[in-house]
Design an enzyme around this catalytic site. Structure first.
Site, PDB file in Angstrom:
ATOM      1  N   MET A 160      25.349   5.096  29.119  1.00  0.00           N
ATOM      2  CA  MET A 160      24.605   3.839  29.237  1.00  0.00           C
ATOM      3  C   MET A 160      25.330   2.718  28.495  1.00  0.00           C
ATOM      4  O   MET A 160      24.748   1.666  28.232  1.00  0.00           O
ATOM      5  CB  MET A 160      23.185   4.012  28.699  1.00  0.00           C
ATOM      6  CG  MET A 160      22.413   5.065  29.512  1.00  0.00           C
ATOM      7  SD  MET A 160      20.637   4.856  29.485  1.00  0.00           S
ATOM      8  CE  MET A 160      20.313   5.022  27.749  1.00  0.00           C
ATOM      9  N   GLY A 161      26.603   2.947  28.164  1.00  0.00           N
ATOM     10  CA  GLY A 161      27.391   1.884  27.534  1.00  0.00           C
ATOM     11  C   GLY A 161      27.144   1.776  26.039  1.00  0.00           C
ATOM     12  O   GLY A 161      26.569   2.670  25.421  1.00  0.00           O
ATOM     13  N   ASN A 162      27.602   0.651  25.456  1.00  0.00           N
ATOM     14  CA  ASN A 162      27.616   0.478  23.996  1.00  0.00           C
ATOM     15  C   ASN A 162      28.304   1.687  23.365  1.00  0.00           C
ATOM     16  O   ASN A 162      27.741   2.389  22.528  1.00  0.00           O
ATOM     17  CB  ASN A 162      26.198   0.266  23.442  1.00  0.00           C
ATOM     18  CG  ASN A 162      26.247  -0.177  21.987  1.00  0.00           C
ATOM     19  OD1 ASN A 162      25.688   0.456  21.105  1.00  0.00           O
ATOM     20  ND2 ASN A 162      26.945  -1.251  21.711  1.00  0.00           N
ATOM     21  N   LEU A 163      29.519   1.890  23.794  1.00  0.00           N
ATOM     22  CA  LEU A 163      30.199   3.156  23.531  1.00  0.00           C
ATOM     23  C   LEU A 163      30.624   3.303  22.082  1.00  0.00           C
ATOM     24  O   LEU A 163      30.981   2.331  21.414  1.00  0.00           O
ATOM     25  CB  LEU A 163      31.418   3.272  24.446  1.00  0.00           C
ATOM     26  CG  LEU A 163      31.088   3.184  25.940  1.00  0.00           C
ATOM     27  CD1 LEU A 163      32.349   3.419  26.766  1.00  0.00           C
ATOM     28  CD2 LEU A 163      29.999   4.147  26.354  1.00  0.00           C
ATOM     29  N   HIS A 164      30.569   4.546  21.600  1.00  0.00           N
ATOM     30  CA  HIS A 164      31.037   4.895  20.265  1.00  0.00           C
ATOM     31  C   HIS A 164      31.968   6.104  20.409  1.00  0.00           C
ATOM     32  O   HIS A 164      32.218   6.590  21.526  1.00  0.00           O
ATOM     33  CB  HIS A 164      29.849   5.183  19.344  1.00  0.00           C
ATOM     34  CG  HIS A 164      28.854   6.154  19.913  1.00  0.00           C
ATOM     35  ND1 HIS A 164      29.158   7.462  20.160  1.00  0.00           N
ATOM     36  CD2 HIS A 164      27.560   5.981  20.324  1.00  0.00           C
ATOM     37  CE1 HIS A 164      28.114   8.079  20.666  1.00  0.00           C
ATOM     38  NE2 HIS A 164      27.120   7.207  20.793  1.00  0.00           N
ATOM     39  N   HIS A 224      31.073   9.091  22.797  1.00  0.00           N
ATOM     40  CA  HIS A 224      31.377   8.917  24.223  1.00  0.00           C
ATOM     41  C   HIS A 224      32.872   9.123  24.483  1.00  0.00           C
ATOM     42  O   HIS A 224      33.273   9.769  25.457  1.00  0.00           O
ATOM     43  CB  HIS A 224      31.003   7.510  24.683  1.00  0.00           C
ATOM     44  CG  HIS A 224      29.546   7.158  24.569  1.00  0.00           C
ATOM     45  ND1 HIS A 224      29.075   6.270  23.633  1.00  0.00           N
ATOM     46  CD2 HIS A 224      28.458   7.560  25.261  1.00  0.00           C
ATOM     47  CE1 HIS A 224      27.763   6.131  23.769  1.00  0.00           C
ATOM     48  NE2 HIS A 224      27.358   6.911  24.751  1.00  0.00           N
ATOM     49  N   GLN A 233      18.684  17.497  27.246  1.00  0.00           N
ATOM     50  CA  GLN A 233      19.236  16.827  28.430  1.00  0.00           C
ATOM     51  C   GLN A 233      20.380  17.650  29.032  1.00  0.00           C
ATOM     52  O   GLN A 233      20.453  17.833  30.255  1.00  0.00           O
ATOM     53  CB  GLN A 233      19.741  15.446  28.028  1.00  0.00           C
ATOM     54  CG  GLN A 233      20.572  14.738  29.083  1.00  0.00           C
ATOM     55  CD  GLN A 233      20.901  13.328  28.664  1.00  0.00           C
ATOM     56  OE1 GLN A 233      20.040  12.474  28.683  1.00  0.00           O
ATOM     57  NE2 GLN A 233      22.145  13.069  28.280  1.00  0.00           N
ATOM     58  N   SER A 252      25.139   7.262  17.679  1.00  0.00           N
ATOM     59  CA  SER A 252      24.209   6.915  18.755  1.00  0.00           C
ATOM     60  C   SER A 252      24.233   5.404  18.942  1.00  0.00           C
ATOM     61  O   SER A 252      24.359   4.657  17.959  1.00  0.00           O
ATOM     62  CB  SER A 252      22.785   7.355  18.384  1.00  0.00           C
ATOM     63  OG  SER A 252      21.846   6.710  19.221  1.00  0.00           O
ATOM     64  N   SER A 253      24.084   4.977  20.180  1.00  0.00           N
ATOM     65  CA  SER A 253      24.005   3.534  20.428  1.00  0.00           C
ATOM     66  C   SER A 253      22.819   2.931  19.683  1.00  0.00           C
ATOM     67  O   SER A 253      22.852   1.776  19.283  1.00  0.00           O
ATOM     68  CB  SER A 253      23.861   3.272  21.926  1.00  0.00           C
ATOM     69  OG  SER A 253      24.936   3.878  22.610  1.00  0.00           O
TER      70      SER A 253
HETATM   71  P1  AMP Z   1      24.187   7.702  26.393  1.00  0.00           P
HETATM   72  O1  AMP Z   1      25.111   6.556  26.592  1.00  0.00           O
HETATM   73  O2  AMP Z   1      23.442   7.658  25.098  1.00  0.00           O
HETATM   74  O3  AMP Z   1      23.302   7.950  27.594  1.00  0.00           O
HETATM   75  O4  AMP Z   1      25.101   8.991  26.255  1.00  0.00           O
HETATM   76  C1  AMP Z   1      26.067   9.310  27.228  1.00  0.00           C
HETATM   77  C2  AMP Z   1      26.645  10.665  26.931  1.00  0.00           C
HETATM   78  O5  AMP Z   1      27.229  10.655  25.638  1.00  0.00           O
HETATM   79  C3  AMP Z   1      25.586  11.777  26.927  1.00  0.00           C
HETATM   80  O6  AMP Z   1      26.152  12.947  27.504  1.00  0.00           O
HETATM   81  C4  AMP Z   1      25.322  11.966  25.460  1.00  0.00           C
HETATM   82  O7  AMP Z   1      24.852  13.258  25.141  1.00  0.00           O
HETATM   83  C5  AMP Z   1      26.703  11.736  24.892  1.00  0.00           C
HETATM   84  N1  AMP Z   1      26.637  11.404  23.468  1.00  0.00           N
HETATM   85  C6  AMP Z   1      25.878  10.467  22.871  1.00  0.00           C
HETATM   86  N2  AMP Z   1      26.047  10.475  21.526  1.00  0.00           N
HETATM   87  C7  AMP Z   1      26.946  11.466  21.266  1.00  0.00           C
HETATM   88  C8  AMP Z   1      27.551  11.988  20.072  1.00  0.00           C
HETATM   89  N3  AMP Z   1      27.252  11.491  18.860  1.00  0.00           N
HETATM   90  N4  AMP Z   1      28.425  13.011  20.197  1.00  0.00           N
HETATM   91  C9  AMP Z   1      28.724  13.525  21.414  1.00  0.00           C
HETATM   92  N5  AMP Z   1      28.213  13.067  22.572  1.00  0.00           N
HETATM   93  C10 AMP Z   1      27.326  12.056  22.508  1.00  0.00           C
END
Ligand code: AMP
Length: 278
Positions: free
Chosen positions: A28-32, A35, A152, A184-185
Site C-alpha cells: 500500500m506504499g509508504n515503503l520502508h 517492503h 494475512q 510499519s507504515s
Molecule cells: P502493506 O504496505 O502494509 O500492505 O504491506 C505490504 C507487504 O509488506 C505485506 O506483505 C506486509 O506483510 C509486508 N510488510 C509490512 N511490514 C513489514 C515488515 N516490517 N517486515 C516484513 N514485511 C513487512
C-alpha cells in the site's frame, strides 16, 4: 533499465508480455525497509519484479485511516529502484475498481473472523479480493508477503492453495528497527513519546514466549491476561495478546504443536500489530 511506473492494467500486461518468471510484491506504499526486503527476496527468482502500490479502500473499516494513510509515491519509486525492482504498478481506484467491486472473495470465517478479523470486520475479504485481482492482473510466478502480517500471510496461502493458483507464496521475515519495533507504515503516526513506548509490544511478545516455554500450555490463559494487563497499565488499549498454534491460529491443544504469539493494540490513536513464532 530505469524503473517503469505504470498506472493501467493494459500498460502493465504489455510490459510483462513474454516474461518467463514474474516476481510480485503487493504493497500500500509508504515503503520502508520491510517492503524493500520483500523485493530482495523475490529478485533472484524472477526475470522481472513488479511492486504494486495501491491503498485498498476495500480493506479499511469506516472508522479506519484510509483517508490519512500516507501516500509517498516519489520516494517509494526511488526506494524500489534502489533494490532492483523493475516495474511499479500504481493504479488509481477507477482503474482497479471501475465498478463497485460486487464480486468479493470471502475467506472462511474460522480463519478470517478471528484475531484481526474480529477487530477489523471485512478486512480479510478486502485483502483477499484485492490480492486475487492483483494476481490476475500481474500473473506472477512468485509473490512475497511479510510474516509481520501473520494471519494475512495464512489467508493468502490458503487462497492460493484452494483456488489452485500457480503462484509460489514466499514469506518474508519481519524487518525491525534496532529497538525491536516491527517496521510499519503506521509507525509514522506515532509521536516521539509513543515511538519510544512502541517497542514494548514486541518486548511483551518475547516475554510471553519465554513464559509459555517455562510454564507450559496450561499457563497460557494467565500469560495472556498478564500481558494484556501490563500493556493496559502502560496506557495501551490491547485488542488481543494471545498464544495460538501456528497451523490454524486456534488455541493449542497439545504441547507438541508449534506456537505463535500474536498481538494487536492501540497506542494513542495508532493501532500496531506484531507476532513472534515460539
Ligand atoms: P502493506 O504496505 O502494509 O500492505 O504491506 C505490504 C507487504 O509488506 C505485506 O506483505 C506486509 O506483510 C509486508 N510488510 C509490512 N511490514 C513489514 C515488515 N516490517 N517486515 C516484513 N514485511 C513487512
Amino acid at each position: 533499465m530505469p524503473i517503469r511506473v505504470l498506472h493501467t492494467i493494459a500498460e502493465l500486461r504489455a510490459e510483462l508480455k513474454g516474461q518467463p518468471a514474474v516476481g510480485f510484491v503487493p504493497t500500500m506504499g509508504n515503503l520502508h525497509q520491510g517492503h524493500l526486503d520483500l523485493v530482495k527476496i523475490v529478485r533472484p527468482r524472477a526475470s522481472a519484479v513488479v511492486a504494486s502500490i495501491f491503498v485498498n479502500r476495500l480493506q479499511f473499516g469506516p472508522n479506519e485511516d484510509f483517508d490519512r494513510y500516507p501516500r509517498t509515491m516519489e520516494a517509494d519509486v526511488r526506494a524500489l529502484d534502489s533494490v532492483g525492482c523493475d516495474v511499479v504498478f500504481a493504479p488509481d481506484e477507477r482503474e482497479l475498481y471501475p465498478l463497485a467491486q460486487g464480486y468479493k472473495l470471502h475467506p472462511p470465517a474460522e480463519l478470517a473472523d478471528i484475531l484481526e478479523g474480529q477487530f477489523r470486520p471485512g478486512f480479510f475479504v478486502g485483502v483477499a479480493t484485492v490480492v486475487l485481482k492483483l494476481f490476475n492482473i500481474v500473473q506472477p510466478h512468485a509473490a512475497a508477503f511479510g510474516q509481520k502480517d501473520y494471519q494475512q500471510l495464512m489467508v493468502i496461502r490458503h487462497m492460493v492453495a484452494q483456488m489452485a493458483l500457480p503462484i509460489e507464496i514466499i514469506p518474508g521475515p519481519t524487518t525491525r528497527a534496532d529497538d525491536g519495533l516491527a517496521l510499519s507504515s503506521r509507525n509514522g503516526y506515532l509521536g516521539p513519546d509513543e515511538r519510544a513506548e512502541a517497542p514494548q509490544l514486541y518486548a511483551l511478545l518475547r516475554r510471553m514466549a519465554e513464559r509459555v516455554k517455562a510454564e507450559g500450555l496450561g499457563a497460557v490463559p494467565l500469560i495472556e491476561a498478564d500481558a494484556a494487563a501490563s500493556l493496559a497499565a502502560r496506557g495501551w488499549k490491547p485488542d488481543y495478546l494471545t498464544i495460538r498454534r501456528r497451523a490454524d491460529l486456534k488455541p493449542a491443544a497439545s504441547p507438541h504443536e508449534p506456537l505463535v504469539a500474536l498481538a494487536a493494540a492501540k497506542l494513542g490513536s495508532t493501532r500496531l500489530i506484531d507476532n513472534l513464532e515460539i
